[in-house]
Motif scaffolding. Structure first.
Motif, PDB file in Angstrom:
ATOM      1  N   THR A 126       0.825  -1.210   0.000  1.00 16.11           N
ATOM      2  CA  THR A 126       0.000   0.000   0.000  1.00 16.11           C
ATOM      3  C   THR A 126       0.861   1.264   0.000  1.00 16.11           C
ATOM      4  O   THR A 126       1.978   1.257   0.505  1.00 16.11           O
ATOM      5  N   HIS A 127       0.303   2.321  -0.565  1.00 12.17           N
ATOM      6  CA  HIS A 127       0.985   3.613  -0.519  1.00 12.17           C
ATOM      7  C   HIS A 127       0.194   4.596   0.331  1.00 12.17           C
ATOM      8  O   HIS A 127       0.610   5.740   0.507  1.00 12.17           O
ATOM      9  N   ASP A 128      -0.924   4.139   0.871  1.00 11.08           N
ATOM     10  CA  ASP A 128      -1.760   4.953   1.756  1.00 11.08           C
ATOM     11  C   ASP A 128      -1.101   5.028   3.139  1.00 11.08           C
ATOM     12  O   ASP A 128      -0.924   4.003   3.801  1.00 11.08           O
ATOM     13  N   LYS A 130      -2.153   5.959   6.029  1.00 12.47           N
ATOM     14  CA  LYS A 130      -2.957   5.461   7.147  1.00 12.47           C
ATOM     15  C   LYS A 130      -2.888   3.940   7.242  1.00 12.47           C
ATOM     16  O   LYS A 130      -2.758   3.387   8.328  1.00 12.47           O
ATOM     17  N   LYS A 132      -0.484   2.057   5.971  1.00 14.53           N
ATOM     18  CA  LYS A 132       0.905   1.736   6.337  1.00 14.53           C
ATOM     19  C   LYS A 132       1.085   1.848   7.847  1.00 14.53           C
ATOM     20  O   LYS A 132       1.677   0.979   8.480  1.00 14.53           O
TER      21      LYS A 132
END
Length: 159
Positions: A126-128, A130, A132
């Protein structure tokens, strides 16, 4: 009598009765030497007799700190615990530090953390921020080191 008062149990065990109690405990589960001594001293009249008995049981391999360490490690890994949490559990059993280090060095902590992350959050990286952060907190709580965590959340399934 108030509920907060502790009732002292009479210490009555010696000789063969003490030995029988020790065997009864060890048939239910494995205890470290320190745990077994503490347990037996609750009922034994003579603490020296307990020490000698536990030493004898260890020599005859009825009691084994090595076995306790191996079983505890396997159990904690199955529960998805990381290095730091497992170290705490092993230290609580008052096992030898060298034995603890020996048991922990063969584990691939990165792989353990990755399998746990995949099970909980899936394989996708994930690159989000929250999500992460949630993954980091989850793995930290489980007792994984930060460098392992950062590699884990950035790892793709091809690696």
């Amino acid at each position: 009598m108030f509920h907060s008062e502790k009732i002292e149990k009479p210490k009555t065990l010696t000789g063969s009765r003490l030995r029988s109690y020790a065997f009864a405990l060890l048939t239910r589960r494995d205890y470290s030497q320190a745990e077994l001594i503490a347990k037996l001293n609750l009922y034994a009249i003579n603490p020296d007799e307990v020490s000698h008995l536990v030493e004898e049981l260890a020599q005859q391999n009825y009691q084994s700190d090595q076995r306790v360490a191996e079983l505890t490690l396997a159990s904690q890994i199955r529960k998805g615990k990381g290095l730091q949490r497992i170290k705490q559990v092993l230290k609580a059993k008052q096992l030898d530090a060298e034995l603890i280090t020996e048991e922990l060095q063969d584990v691939d902590w990165l792989e353990q953390a990755y399998q746990l992350k995949v099970k909980k959050f899936g394989e996708e990286v994930t690159h989000d921020p929250k999500i992460k952060a949630r993954q980091i907190r989850f793995l930290q709580y489980r007792g994984f080191d930060m460098d392992v965590i950062m590699k884990t959340i950035a790892r793709t399934s091809e690696e």
